[in-house]
Design a protein around this motif. Structure first.
Motif, mmCIF file in Angstrom:
data_model
loop_
_atom_site.group_PDB
_atom_site.id
_atom_site.type_symbol
_atom_site.label_atom_id
_atom_site.label_comp_id
_atom_site.label_asym_id
_atom_site.label_seq_id
_atom_site.Cartn_x
_atom_site.Cartn_y
_atom_site.Cartn_z
ATOM 1 N N ALA A 78 2.960 17.400 9.084
ATOM 2 C CA ALA A 78 2.373 16.640 7.980
ATOM 3 C C ALA A 78 0.855 16.545 8.084
ATOM 4 O O ALA A 78 0.276 16.566 9.172
ATOM 5 C CB ALA A 78 2.968 15.237 7.953
ATOM 6 N N ASP A 79 0.218 16.441 6.918
ATOM 7 C CA ASP A 79 -1.187 16.070 6.906
ATOM 8 C C ASP A 79 -1.396 14.658 6.372
ATOM 9 O O ASP A 79 -2.520 14.175 6.291
ATOM 10 C CB ASP A 79 -2.037 17.080 6.124
ATOM 11 N N LEU A 80 -0.310 13.987 6.022
ATOM 12 C CA LEU A 80 -0.346 12.576 5.643
ATOM 13 C C LEU A 80 1.027 11.980 5.913
ATOM 14 O O LEU A 80 2.047 12.613 5.612
ATOM 15 C CB LEU A 80 -0.706 12.411 4.157
ATOM 16 N N ILE A 81 1.064 10.790 6.473
ATOM 17 C CA ILE A 81 2.319 10.093 6.735
ATOM 18 C C ILE A 81 2.318 8.788 5.959
ATOM 19 O O ILE A 81 1.344 8.026 6.019
ATOM 20 C CB ILE A 81 2.518 9.824 8.237
ATOM 21 N N ILE A 82 3.392 8.539 5.238
ATOM 22 C CA ILE A 82 3.576 7.268 4.541
ATOM 23 C C ILE A 82 4.673 6.495 5.271
ATOM 24 O O ILE A 82 5.765 7.026 5.499
ATOM 25 C CB ILE A 82 3.970 7.481 3.071
ATOM 26 N N VAL A 83 4.378 5.260 5.611
ATOM 27 C CA VAL A 83 5.336 4.400 6.307
ATOM 28 C C VAL A 83 5.701 3.243 5.378
ATOM 29 O O VAL A 83 4.926 2.300 5.206
ATOM 30 C CB VAL A 83 4.748 3.850 7.628
ATOM 31 N N PRO A 84 6.882 3.287 4.751
ATOM 32 C CA PRO A 84 7.292 2.170 3.896
ATOM 33 C C PRO A 84 7.639 0.940 4.742
ATOM 34 O O PRO A 84 8.229 1.061 5.817
ATOM 35 C CB PRO A 84 8.539 2.703 3.177
ATOM 36 N N ILE A 85 7.260 -0.215 4.251
ATOM 37 C CA ILE A 85 7.563 -1.482 4.909
ATOM 38 C C ILE A 85 8.223 -2.389 3.879
ATOM 39 O O ILE A 85 7.556 -2.871 2.954
ATOM 40 C CB ILE A 85 6.291 -2.182 5.439
ATOM 41 N N ALA A 86 9.523 -2.628 3.996
ATOM 42 C CA ALA A 86 10.145 -3.650 3.165
ATOM 43 C C ALA A 86 9.471 -4.970 3.517
ATOM 44 O O ALA A 86 9.111 -5.217 4.667
ATOM 45 C CB ALA A 86 11.647 -3.725 3.432
ATOM 46 N N SER A 87 9.262 -5.814 2.542
ATOM 47 C CA SER A 87 8.421 -7.000 2.740
ATOM 48 C C SER A 87 9.145 -8.074 3.543
ATOM 49 O O SER A 87 9.434 -9.170 3.054
ATOM 50 C CB SER A 87 7.960 -7.533 1.383
ATOM 51 N N ASP A 88 9.442 -7.742 4.796
ATOM 52 C CA ASP A 88 10.048 -8.713 5.704
ATOM 53 C C ASP A 88 9.507 -8.477 7.107
ATOM 54 O O ASP A 88 8.911 -7.437 7.401
ATOM 55 C CB ASP A 88 11.581 -8.632 5.686
ATOM 56 N N PHE A 89 9.704 -9.445 7.975
ATOM 57 C CA PHE A 89 9.091 -9.435 9.294
ATOM 58 C C PHE A 89 9.594 -8.293 10.169
ATOM 59 O O PHE A 89 8.820 -7.633 10.863
ATOM 60 C CB PHE A 89 9.363 -10.780 9.973
ATOM 61 N N LEU A 90 10.907 -7.992 10.153
ATOM 62 C CA LEU A 90 11.451 -6.930 10.985
ATOM 63 C C LEU A 90 10.906 -5.564 10.575
ATOM 64 O O LEU A 90 10.641 -4.705 11.417
ATOM 65 C CB LEU A 90 12.981 -6.943 10.933
ATOM 66 N N SER A 91 10.744 -5.353 9.273
ATOM 67 C CA SER A 91 10.173 -4.090 8.805
ATOM 68 C C SER A 91 8.725 -3.953 9.267
ATOM 69 O O SER A 91 8.273 -2.858 9.618
ATOM 70 C CB SER A 91 10.235 -4.020 7.282
#
Length: 273
Positions: free
Chosen positions: A141-154
């Motif tokens: 990859a030349d870019l990484i997207i890390v999704p974070i569900a809007s909670d503390f564990l994520s």
């Protein structure tokens, strides 16, 4: 051409949903994306095709038989391309180990693919654990997207991803640009804003300005094998993913990003809900 890996070591954060709808946003702008399903759970493949292909006609065929990636592509929505996943991908770690040759296999395959097919972007839907497949995506990859569900564990999961990426910098001899994306953003919950505040402190400018709102239409669309732009083009989710595409298009991938100021999230005992 951009190669974007969507990865988080925690499941249920909107990884596959984001790959699907980012690609659909690209299609609506007359761009040509290729989606690669690298998750043995095959959710993306099940959404975009009538059924799982044989293992040899999936990404597993590339790893097992070195089948060229261009021979594994299949069309979806009459415009984009998909390289489907297969449940046999779960065997890649045990079959091939973790040597440098296997870790660079996907990057080499994509280099060859780009010489044969004209594409604007390649989107890699990674599996939710750190293994050969995810490392292949990171290396390519030349870019990484890390999704974070809007909670503390994520948020804690995203912190672990950041530590992993930093640890790989000596191996990669570069710092892969990344963006952290808040998903399942529910403005009715105070926890959402607390998570956003902490994420902003930890990831600074690498946290996307765009957020993906909690949206019924986004959740429903995979059930009918559609992206949000076909299922409900006026939904908030469609506007969010178009805004995300526009934000990502402005990233200069050759830029060396400065490390963010970090906060140790593990020391917090709780988050109010």
């Amino acid at each position: 051409m951009r190669r974007i890996a969507v990865f988080n070591q925690k499941g249920g954060v909107g990884k596959t949903t984001s790959v699907l709808n980012l690609a659909a946003a690209m299609l609506s702008q007359k761009q040509s994306p290729l989606l690669i399903d690298m998750d043995p759970q095959c959710h993306l493949t099940e959404i975009l095709s009538d059924g799982l292909p044989s293992s040899q006609r999936s990404l597993f065929g590339f790893y097992q038989n070195n089948t060229p990636l261009d021979e594994l592509t299949t069309p979806w929505n009459d415009a984009g391309l998909l390289i489907p996943g297969h449940r046999e991908l779960v065997k890649v770690d045990s079959i091939f180990g973790k040597g440098p040759t296997i870790l660079n296999r996907l990057r080499s395959g994509l280099d060859a693919l780009e010489k044969k097919i004209n594409l604007d972007c390649i989107l890699l839907d990674c599996c939710p654990y750190l293994g050969v497949l995810s490392l292949n995506a990171v290396f390519a990859a030349d870019l990484i997207i890390v999704p974070i569900a809007s909670d503390f564990l994520s948020l804690q999961g995203a912190q672990k991803v950041e530590k992993t990426l930093k640890a790989l910098e000596n191996v990669l001899k570069r710092r892969v640009p990344r963006r952290y994306l808040l998903t399942c953003y529910d403005r009715r919950r105070s926890m959402t804003f607390e998570v956003e505040k902490l994420a902003r402190q930890y990831f600074a400018h690498e946290l996307c300005q765009t957020v993906i709102s909690e949206n019924v239409a986004v959740a429903e669309s995979p059930q009918v094998k559609q992206d949000i732009f076909h299922y409900s083009p006026q939904a908030k989710g469609a506007h969010d993913y178009m805004a995300l595409l526009q934000e990502l298009s402005k990233i200069e991938l050759s830029e060396e990003l400065d490390p963010a100021v970090h906060v140790d999230l593990t020391k917090r005992s709780s988050i109010s809900s």
